[in-house]
Design a protein around this motif. Structure first.
Motif, PDB file in Angstrom:
ATOM      1  N   ARG A 190      10.721  54.523  58.582  1.00 44.43           N
ATOM      2  CA  ARG A 190      11.402  56.105  58.269  1.00 44.43           C
ATOM      3  C   ARG A 190      12.648  56.342  58.512  1.00 44.43           C
ATOM      4  O   ARG A 190      13.525  56.297  57.210  1.00 44.43           O
ATOM      5  CB  ARG A 190      10.171  56.987  58.256  1.00 44.43           C
ATOM      6  CG  ARG A 190       9.872  58.063  57.045  1.00 44.43           C
ATOM      7  CD  ARG A 190       9.591  59.512  57.675  1.00 44.43           C
ATOM      8  NE  ARG A 190       9.344  59.723  59.225  1.00 44.43           N
ATOM      9  CZ  ARG A 190       7.813  59.805  58.985  1.00 44.43           C
ATOM     10  NH1 ARG A 190       7.009  58.420  59.383  1.00 44.43           N
ATOM     11  NH2 ARG A 190       8.203  59.725  60.710  1.00 44.43           N
ATOM     12  N   TYR A 250      14.890  52.272  57.718  1.00 45.93           N
ATOM     13  CA  TYR A 250      15.071  52.333  56.268  1.00 45.93           C
ATOM     14  C   TYR A 250      14.530  52.618  54.918  1.00 45.93           C
ATOM     15  O   TYR A 250      15.077  52.670  53.848  1.00 45.93           O
ATOM     16  CB  TYR A 250      13.605  50.946  55.718  1.00 45.93           C
ATOM     17  CG  TYR A 250      13.160  49.381  56.490  1.00 45.93           C
ATOM     18  CD1 TYR A 250      14.279  49.158  55.934  1.00 45.93           C
ATOM     19  CD2 TYR A 250      13.143  49.379  58.149  1.00 45.93           C
ATOM     20  CE1 TYR A 250      14.097  47.138  56.561  1.00 45.93           C
ATOM     21  CE2 TYR A 250      13.037  48.505  58.446  1.00 45.93           C
ATOM     22  CZ  TYR A 250      14.113  47.206  58.006  1.00 45.93           C
ATOM     23  OH  TYR A 250      13.954  45.521  58.241  1.00 45.93           O
ATOM     24  N   ILE A 298      12.024  56.606  53.389  1.00 48.53           N
ATOM     25  CA  ILE A 298      11.390  57.808  53.095  1.00 48.53           C
ATOM     26  C   ILE A 298      10.114  56.254  53.114  1.00 48.53           C
ATOM     27  O   ILE A 298       9.030  57.056  53.088  1.00 48.53           O
ATOM     28  CB  ILE A 298      11.600  58.918  53.156  1.00 48.53           C
ATOM     29  CG1 ILE A 298      10.527  59.433  52.661  1.00 48.53           C
ATOM     30  CG2 ILE A 298      11.848  59.280  51.053  1.00 48.53           C
ATOM     31  CD1 ILE A 298      10.454  60.063  54.880  1.00 48.53           C
ATOM     32  N   ASN A 299      10.649  55.718  51.734  1.00 48.15           N
ATOM     33  CA  ASN A 299      10.028  55.152  51.116  1.00 48.15           C
ATOM     34  C   ASN A 299       9.678  54.345  51.660  1.00 48.15           C
ATOM     35  O   ASN A 299       8.530  53.642  51.544  1.00 48.15           O
ATOM     36  CB  ASN A 299      10.727  55.440  49.340  1.00 48.15           C
ATOM     37  CG  ASN A 299      10.836  55.901  48.603  1.00 48.15           C
ATOM     38  OD1 ASN A 299      10.004  56.503  49.037  1.00 48.15           O
ATOM     39  ND2 ASN A 299      12.225  55.885  48.319  1.00 48.15           N
ATOM     40  N   ALA A 300       9.915  53.779  52.780  1.00 44.76           N
ATOM     41  CA  ALA A 300       9.671  52.560  53.573  1.00 44.76           C
ATOM     42  C   ALA A 300       7.958  52.084  54.065  1.00 44.76           C
ATOM     43  O   ALA A 300       7.281  51.878  54.535  1.00 44.76           O
ATOM     44  CB  ALA A 300      10.454  52.176  54.693  1.00 44.76           C
ATOM     45  N   GLU A 301       8.133  53.632  54.109  1.00 46.87           N
ATOM     46  CA  GLU A 301       6.272  53.866  55.296  1.00 46.87           C
ATOM     47  C   GLU A 301       5.154  53.603  54.381  1.00 46.87           C
ATOM     48  O   GLU A 301       4.348  53.046  55.361  1.00 46.87           O
ATOM     49  CB  GLU A 301       6.870  55.594  55.483  1.00 46.87           C
ATOM     50  CG  GLU A 301       5.236  56.006  56.809  1.00 46.87           C
ATOM     51  CD  GLU A 301       5.263  57.253  57.517  1.00 46.87           C
ATOM     52  OE1 GLU A 301       4.725  57.721  57.823  1.00 46.87           O
ATOM     53  OE2 GLU A 301       6.536  57.907  56.705  1.00 46.87           O
ATOM     54  N   LYS A 302       5.662  53.905  52.717  1.00 49.01           N
ATOM     55  CA  LYS A 302       4.556  53.220  51.545  1.00 49.01           C
ATOM     56  C   LYS A 302       3.895  52.043  52.391  1.00 49.01           C
ATOM     57  O   LYS A 302       3.249  51.702  51.899  1.00 49.01           O
ATOM     58  CB  LYS A 302       4.966  53.266  50.536  1.00 49.01           C
ATOM     59  CG  LYS A 302       5.813  55.308  50.193  1.00 49.01           C
ATOM     60  CD  LYS A 302       6.116  55.307  48.760  1.00 49.01           C
ATOM     61  CE  LYS A 302       6.132  56.792  48.430  1.00 49.01           C
ATOM     62  NZ  LYS A 302       7.083  56.808  46.672  1.00 49.01           N
ATOM     63  N   SER A 303       4.680  51.376  53.047  1.00 43.74           N
ATOM     64  CA  SER A 303       4.370  49.651  52.837  1.00 43.74           C
ATOM     65  C   SER A 303       4.355  49.410  54.027  1.00 43.74           C
ATOM     66  O   SER A 303       3.533  48.137  54.621  1.00 43.74           O
ATOM     67  CB  SER A 303       5.769  48.995  52.687  1.00 43.74           C
ATOM     68  OG  SER A 303       7.380  49.047  53.909  1.00 43.74           O
ATOM     69  N   ASP A 340      10.924  46.184  56.668  1.00 38.18           N
ATOM     70  CA  ASP A 340      10.568  47.538  55.933  1.00 38.18           C
ATOM     71  C   ASP A 340       8.927  46.612  54.696  1.00 38.18           C
ATOM     72  O   ASP A 340       8.673  47.608  53.850  1.00 38.18           O
ATOM     73  CB  ASP A 340      11.387  47.676  54.934  1.00 38.18           C
ATOM     74  CG  ASP A 340      12.194  46.767  54.437  1.00 38.18           C
ATOM     75  OD1 ASP A 340      12.068  45.475  54.561  1.00 38.18           O
ATOM     76  OD2 ASP A 340      12.937  47.309  52.758  1.00 38.18           O
ATOM     77  N   ARG A 341       9.096  45.258  55.134  1.00 38.47           N
ATOM     78  CA  ARG A 341       7.862  44.781  54.237  1.00 38.47           C
ATOM     79  C   ARG A 341       7.058  43.580  55.132  1.00 38.47           C
ATOM     80  O   ARG A 341       6.227  43.572  53.963  1.00 38.47           O
ATOM     81  CB  ARG A 341       8.951  43.358  52.712  1.00 38.47           C
ATOM     82  CG  ARG A 341       9.636  43.765  51.808  1.00 38.47           C
ATOM     83  CD  ARG A 341       9.737  44.199  50.616  1.00 38.47           C
ATOM     84  NE  ARG A 341      10.986  44.845  49.838  1.00 38.47           N
ATOM     85  CZ  ARG A 341      10.506  45.627  49.031  1.00 38.47           C
ATOM     86  NH1 ARG A 341       9.191  46.192  49.533  1.00 38.47           N
ATOM     87  NH2 ARG A 341      11.639  46.112  48.632  1.00 38.47           N
TER      88      ARG A 341
END
Length: 192
Positions: free
Chosen positions: A31, A34, A36-41, A68-69
């Protein structure tokens, strides 16, 4: 593919130690670095960390490099070391190690200055922070203390704070002789 961040997780007698603490720091780091959206991965360490059958030693070091991926996992046998002699090393430039960076070149430069000592004790603005591979705890009159402002808030440190086995305190360089003992703690080296 670059992996700027990593986690080190101890497997003792086949069991991952403090995995929830590592998972939480991993997700916070994603988070922070990368967005806030990085935590989704984010992956679930409980799902992906499986000790290989050839790792039969009592203590295994698991290193998880990540971006992040993707993640990359390595398992190696680990032998705990004893750290008895610390060289206080005054650092005049601000250090940023709030995330567990894979690039440890600056810390390695400080470590190279240790001479005959086991490890260096990093000092900034007259306050002791950490050493190059972990947090420090200091014993005084039966109580353990850890610096309030470490370079990296380690998982072992947080576990011990949550268990109320250590307390936060500013520890100044000139106060070192107030303490009877100093120990290095990290994921691979618990207090006990």
């Amino acid at each position: 593919m670059p992996f700027p961040l990593f986690e080190t997780i101890a497997f003792e007698q086949g069991q991952a130690q403090h995995l929830d603490y590592h998972q939480a720091r991993y997700q916070r780091s994603l988070r922070h670095y990368y967005g806030i959206n990085a935590e989704k991965s984010a992956v679930d360490f409980r799902q992906v960390l499986q000790l290989p059958s050839h790792c039969t030693e009592p203590l295994i070091r698991c290193r998880v490099d990540y971006n992040d991926r993707h993640i990359q996992i390595q398992y190696t046998a680990y032998q705990r070391r004893c750290f008895r002699h610390f060289l206080p090393l005054v650092v005049n430039q601000p250090l940023n190690y709030s995330l567990k960076w894979a690039d440890r070149s600056l810390l390695q430069q400080y470590y190279a200055q240790r001479g005959d000592y086991d490890e260096v004790m990093l000092v900034q603005q007259n306050l002791i922070t950490d050493c190059t591979i972990g947090n420090l705890v200091f014993k005084r009159q039966g109580q353990w203390f850890t610096p309030k402002s470490p370079l990296l808030a380690g998982t072992q440190r947080q576990y011990l704070l949550d268990q109320q086995r250590i307390e936060l305190r500013d520890i100044y360089l000139h106060e070192l002789d107030l303490f009877e003992e100093v120990r290095l703690i990290n994921a691979m080296n618990p207090l006990d």
